[in-house]
Structure formats: structure tokens, C-alpha cells
Write a protein that holds these residues in place. Sequence first.
Motif, PDB file in Angstrom:
ATOM      1  N   ASP A 136       0.832  -1.209   0.000  1.00 42.80           N
ATOM      2  CA  ASP A 136       0.000   0.000   0.000  1.00 42.80           C
ATOM      3  C   ASP A 136       0.869   1.263   0.000  1.00 42.80           C
ATOM      4  O   ASP A 136       0.538   2.250  -0.655  1.00 42.80           O
ATOM      5  N   LEU A 137       1.998   1.202   0.740  1.00 44.72           N
ATOM      6  CA  LEU A 137       2.893   2.361   0.793  1.00 44.72           C
ATOM      7  C   LEU A 137       3.497   2.626  -0.584  1.00 44.72           C
ATOM      8  O   LEU A 137       3.553   3.776  -1.036  1.00 44.72           O
ATOM      9  N   GLU A 138       3.923   1.579  -1.281  1.00 51.34           N
ATOM     10  CA  GLU A 138       4.474   1.753  -2.618  1.00 51.34           C
ATOM     11  C   GLU A 138       3.433   2.335  -3.569  1.00 51.34           C
ATOM     12  O   GLU A 138       3.732   3.230  -4.362  1.00 51.34           O
ATOM     13  N   ARG A 139       2.200   1.856  -3.478  1.00 52.85           N
ATOM     14  CA  ARG A 139       1.122   2.379  -4.317  1.00 52.85           C
ATOM     15  C   ARG A 139       0.868   3.860  -4.026  1.00 52.85           C
ATOM     16  O   ARG A 139       0.674   4.663  -4.939  1.00 52.85           O
ATOM     17  N   ALA A 140       0.888   4.222  -2.735  1.00 48.89           N
ATOM     18  CA  ALA A 140       0.651   5.617  -2.348  1.00 48.89           C
ATOM     19  C   ALA A 140       1.781   6.521  -2.842  1.00 48.89           C
ATOM     20  O   ALA A 140       1.538   7.631  -3.337  1.00 48.89           O
ATOM     21  N   ILE A 141       3.027   6.048  -2.738  1.00 48.78           N
ATOM     22  CA  ILE A 141       4.175   6.835  -3.211  1.00 48.78           C
ATOM     23  C   ILE A 141       4.102   7.001  -4.727  1.00 48.78           C
ATOM     24  O   ILE A 141       4.323   8.094  -5.258  1.00 48.78           O
ATOM     25  N   GLU A 142       3.781   5.923  -5.421  1.00 49.95           N
ATOM     26  CA  GLU A 142       3.648   5.964  -6.876  1.00 49.95           C
ATOM     27  C   GLU A 142       2.611   7.006  -7.291  1.00 49.95           C
ATOM     28  O   GLU A 142       2.858   7.842  -8.158  1.00 49.95           O
ATOM     29  N   ALA A 143       1.461   6.993  -6.630  1.00 49.45           N
ATOM     30  CA  ALA A 143       0.390   7.939  -6.951  1.00 49.45           C
ATOM     31  C   ALA A 143       0.825   9.372  -6.643  1.00 49.45           C
ATOM     32  O   ALA A 143       0.576  10.293  -7.428  1.00 49.45           O
ATOM     33  N   ALA A 144       1.495   9.567  -5.503  1.00 43.07           N
ATOM     34  CA  ALA A 144       1.938  10.910  -5.108  1.00 43.07           C
ATOM     35  C   ALA A 144       2.940  11.473  -6.110  1.00 43.07           C
ATOM     36  O   ALA A 144       2.855  12.641  -6.501  1.00 43.07           O
ATOM     37  N   LEU A 145       3.880  10.645  -6.556  1.00 47.88           N
ATOM     38  CA  LEU A 145       4.889  11.120  -7.499  1.00 47.88           C
ATOM     39  C   LEU A 145       4.300  11.397  -8.884  1.00 47.88           C
ATOM     40  O   LEU A 145       4.710  12.335  -9.563  1.00 47.88           O
ATOM     41  N   PHE A 146       3.313  10.594  -9.302  1.00 43.04           N
ATOM     42  CA  PHE A 146       2.669  10.855 -10.593  1.00 43.04           C
ATOM     43  C   PHE A 146       1.884  12.164 -10.553  1.00 43.04           C
ATOM     44  O   PHE A 146       1.832  12.891 -11.538  1.00 43.04           O
ATOM     45  N   ALA A 147       1.290  12.476  -9.407  1.00 44.29           N
ATOM     46  CA  ALA A 147       0.468  13.677  -9.298  1.00 44.29           C
ATOM     47  C   ALA A 147       1.283  14.937  -8.992  1.00 44.29           C
ATOM     48  O   ALA A 147       0.819  16.049  -9.225  1.00 44.29           O
ATOM     49  N   ALA A 148       2.507  14.757  -8.472  1.00 41.30           N
ATOM     50  CA  ALA A 148       3.327  15.897  -8.054  1.00 41.30           C
ATOM     51  C   ALA A 148       3.771  16.725  -9.254  1.00 41.30           C
ATOM     52  O   ALA A 148       4.093  16.198 -10.312  1.00 41.30           O
ATOM     53  N   GLU A 149       3.800  18.039  -9.079  1.00 44.86           N
ATOM     54  CA  GLU A 149       4.265  18.935 -10.134  1.00 44.86           C
ATOM     55  C   GLU A 149       5.775  18.989 -10.201  1.00 44.86           C
ATOM     56  O   GLU A 149       6.354  19.306 -11.232  1.00 44.86           O
ATOM     57  N   GLU A 150       6.440  18.687  -9.074  1.00 43.48           N
ATOM     58  CA  GLU A 150       7.892  18.740  -8.999  1.00 43.48           C
ATOM     59  C   GLU A 150       8.407  17.493  -8.305  1.00 43.48           C
ATOM     60  O   GLU A 150       7.663  16.845  -7.567  1.00 43.48           O
ATOM     61  N   PRO A 151       9.679  17.139  -8.515  1.00 47.01           N
ATOM     62  CA  PRO A 151      10.258  16.003  -7.791  1.00 47.01           C
ATOM     63  C   PRO A 151      10.133  16.206  -6.280  1.00 47.01           C
ATOM     64  O   PRO A 151      10.105  17.335  -5.796  1.00 47.01           O
ATOM     65  N   MET A 152      10.065  15.094  -5.545  1.00 51.17           N
ATOM     66  CA  MET A 152       9.854  15.172  -4.101  1.00 51.17           C
ATOM     67  C   MET A 152      10.973  14.461  -3.338  1.00 51.17           C
ATOM     68  O   MET A 152      11.460  13.422  -3.777  1.00 51.17           O
ATOM     69  N   THR A 153      11.315  15.006  -2.178  1.00 55.25           N
ATOM     70  CA  THR A 153      12.298  14.367  -1.305  1.00 55.25           C
ATOM     71  C   THR A 153      11.612  13.279  -0.490  1.00 55.25           C
ATOM     72  O   THR A 153      10.374  13.219  -0.412  1.00 55.25           O
ATOM     73  N   VAL A 154      12.407  12.432   0.130  1.00 54.39           N
ATOM     74  CA  VAL A 154      11.871  11.383   1.010  1.00 54.39           C
ATOM     75  C   VAL A 154      11.054  12.025   2.124  1.00 54.39           C
ATOM     76  O   VAL A 154       9.949  11.574   2.443  1.00 54.39           O
ATOM     77  N   GLU A 155      11.578  13.096   2.695  1.00 56.03           N
ATOM     78  CA  GLU A 155      10.893  13.775   3.800  1.00 56.03           C
ATOM     79  C   GLU A 155       9.559  14.363   3.349  1.00 56.03           C
ATOM     80  O   GLU A 155       8.563  14.277   4.070  1.00 56.03           O
ATOM     81  N   ALA A 156       9.542  14.945   2.160  1.00 53.55           N
ATOM     82  CA  ALA A 156       8.297  15.524   1.643  1.00 53.55           C
ATOM     83  C   ALA A 156       7.265  14.431   1.391  1.00 53.55           C
ATOM     84  O   ALA A 156       6.079  14.602   1.699  1.00 53.55           O
ATOM     85  N   LEU A 157       7.698  13.301   0.856  1.00 51.34           N
ATOM     86  CA  LEU A 157       6.774  12.179   0.627  1.00 51.34           C
ATOM     87  C   LEU A 157       6.235  11.646   1.945  1.00 51.34           C
ATOM     88  O   LEU A 157       5.038  11.372   2.077  1.00 51.34           O
ATOM     89  N   VAL A 213      13.641   7.829 -10.736  1.00 52.52           N
ATOM     90  CA  VAL A 213      15.039   8.189 -10.497  1.00 52.52           C
ATOM     91  C   VAL A 213      15.157   9.222  -9.381  1.00 52.52           C
ATOM     92  O   VAL A 213      14.222   9.960  -9.095  1.00 52.52           O
ATOM     93  N   GLU A 214      16.337   9.234  -8.771  1.00 44.63           N
ATOM     94  CA  GLU A 214      16.648  10.214  -7.732  1.00 44.63           C
ATOM     95  C   GLU A 214      17.695  11.164  -8.278  1.00 44.63           C
ATOM     96  O   GLU A 214      18.736  10.739  -8.773  1.00 44.63           O
ATOM     97  N   ARG A 215      17.417  12.440  -8.214  1.00 50.41           N
ATOM     98  CA  ARG A 215      18.358  13.478  -8.640  1.00 50.41           C
ATOM     99  C   ARG A 215      18.403  14.530  -7.549  1.00 50.41           C
ATOM    100  O   ARG A 215      17.386  15.133  -7.231  1.00 50.41           O
ATOM    101  N   GLY A 216      19.575  14.732  -6.980  1.00 59.05           N
ATOM    102  CA  GLY A 216      19.717  15.747  -5.939  1.00 59.05           C
ATOM    103  C   GLY A 216      18.808  15.483  -4.752  1.00 59.05           C
ATOM    104  O   GLY A 216      18.204  16.407  -4.208  1.00 59.05           O
ATOM    105  N   LYS A 217      18.680  14.212  -4.353  1.00 65.16           N
ATOM    106  CA  LYS A 217      17.860  13.776  -3.212  1.00 65.16           C
ATOM    107  C   LYS A 217      16.375  14.001  -3.432  1.00 65.16           C
ATOM    108  O   LYS A 217      15.594  14.000  -2.495  1.00 65.16           O
ATOM    109  N   ARG A 218      15.970  14.215  -4.683  1.00 65.91           N
ATOM    110  CA  ARG A 218      14.556  14.366  -5.014  1.00 65.91           C
ATOM    111  C   ARG A 218      14.190  13.294  -6.031  1.00 65.91           C
ATOM    112  O   ARG A 218      14.946  13.035  -6.960  1.00 65.91           O
ATOM    113  N   TRP A 219      13.027  12.672  -5.871  1.00 63.49           N
ATOM    114  CA  TRP A 219      12.589  11.559  -6.706  1.00 63.49           C
ATOM    115  C   TRP A 219      11.528  12.004  -7.704  1.00 63.49           C
ATOM    116  O   TRP A 219      10.662  12.809  -7.375  1.00 63.49           O
TER     117      TRP A 219
END
Length: 196
Positions: free
Chosen positions: A3-24, A55-61
Motif C-alpha cells: 500500500d505504501l508503494e502504491r501511495a508513493i507511486e500515486a503521489a509522485l505521478f500527481a506531483a508537479e515537482e520532484p519530491m524528497t523522502v521527507e516531503a513524501l 530516479v533520484e536526482r539531488g535527493k529528489r525523486w
Amino acid sequence: MTDLERAIEAALFAAEEPMTVEALAGFLGDAANADVRDALKSLAEMYSERGVHLVERGKRWHFETAPDLAHLLRKEKEQVRRLSRAATEVLAIIAYHEPVSRAEIESIRGVQTSGGTLDVLMEAGWVKIAGRREVPGRPTIYATTPEFLDHFGLTSRRDLPGIAELKATGLLDPIDDAFEALTDSGDDREEAEDVA
């Protein structure tokens, strides 16, 4: 897939900008940073053979098109932005020495740097003003941006090539050869003077 992987996947697809681990972790409520990190690594592995990669670039995914398929998505020919030699030198100095002031850049290059050169690098989104140095005159200092890392396919500045790697590719050979030729001709002149 958890469920966590699904939630992260959805959050990253919807995000306008790359996100850090902390932001996720914050976005998902009570998720632990370590759990988010593990889920991201699992997702990255799962997407590694697909048309998009995580991918991770500059600690943002973020998700990006697989490199071997990028040409399919280009409708217009990319405008190649060629940097002047001065801009390339300044960008390299900032990348390897950041944060660095204009005076420090000029000291390393041995010539004065035009303000326009720094403007070009900032307009490209590769360099930013990183504050002011706490010395008399408080000069502005510059650093690279996450866009710089993304454009050059680097995870962090630690991925920049070292001197040994640059020599192995032949990028430093012309400089070394020119320096050796210069010093050899100086030695020959000294020997000729000694003989005379």
C-alpha cells in the motif's frame, strides 16, 4: 506491491515537482522516512525495465522517460544550447568548488568573468545564488541547482568525474602535452645557454 508503494507511486505521478523522502513521508501522513526510502528503492527497481524510470536526482525523486525511448516523445527538434568556453569553465568551477564567489571564480580562471556569463548559467537553471559569504564586502556566492544534476544525469555532485577519470578520457591530455612542451622548450633553452 505494498500500500505504501502504491501511495508513493500515486503521489509522485500527481506531483508537479520532484519530491524528497521527507516531503513524501509528510505528504503520506505518518510514514517513516526509512520505510519511504525502502519503498522508493523497490519502486525504482520495478520501473527499471519499463518505459518510465523512477530516479533520484539531488535527493529528489521523480519519474522520467526511459533514455532509450526519449526520442519517441520529441515532436520538435531540440534547440541545442551551446555554452561559450567561458560559460563552460565557470560552470565547471562552480560545480567543483561550490559555493564560490565571482572573485574566486576569476582567481581560478585567471581572467575576469563577465556578469553575462553567470546570467546565462542562471537562465539555463544550472546555477543559483546561494547567499553571501560572511567576509568584508559580503560577496554573492553561487552554487549548482538540482536542474544541473538532472540535465547532466548526476545523482549528486559526488558523481562528477575526478582528475583520473578526465585524464583517462583524454580530456586533460592536450593541456598536459602543451605544458610539457612549454617546459621542455624552456629546458632546451637553458641547456643551449649553458653550452654557449
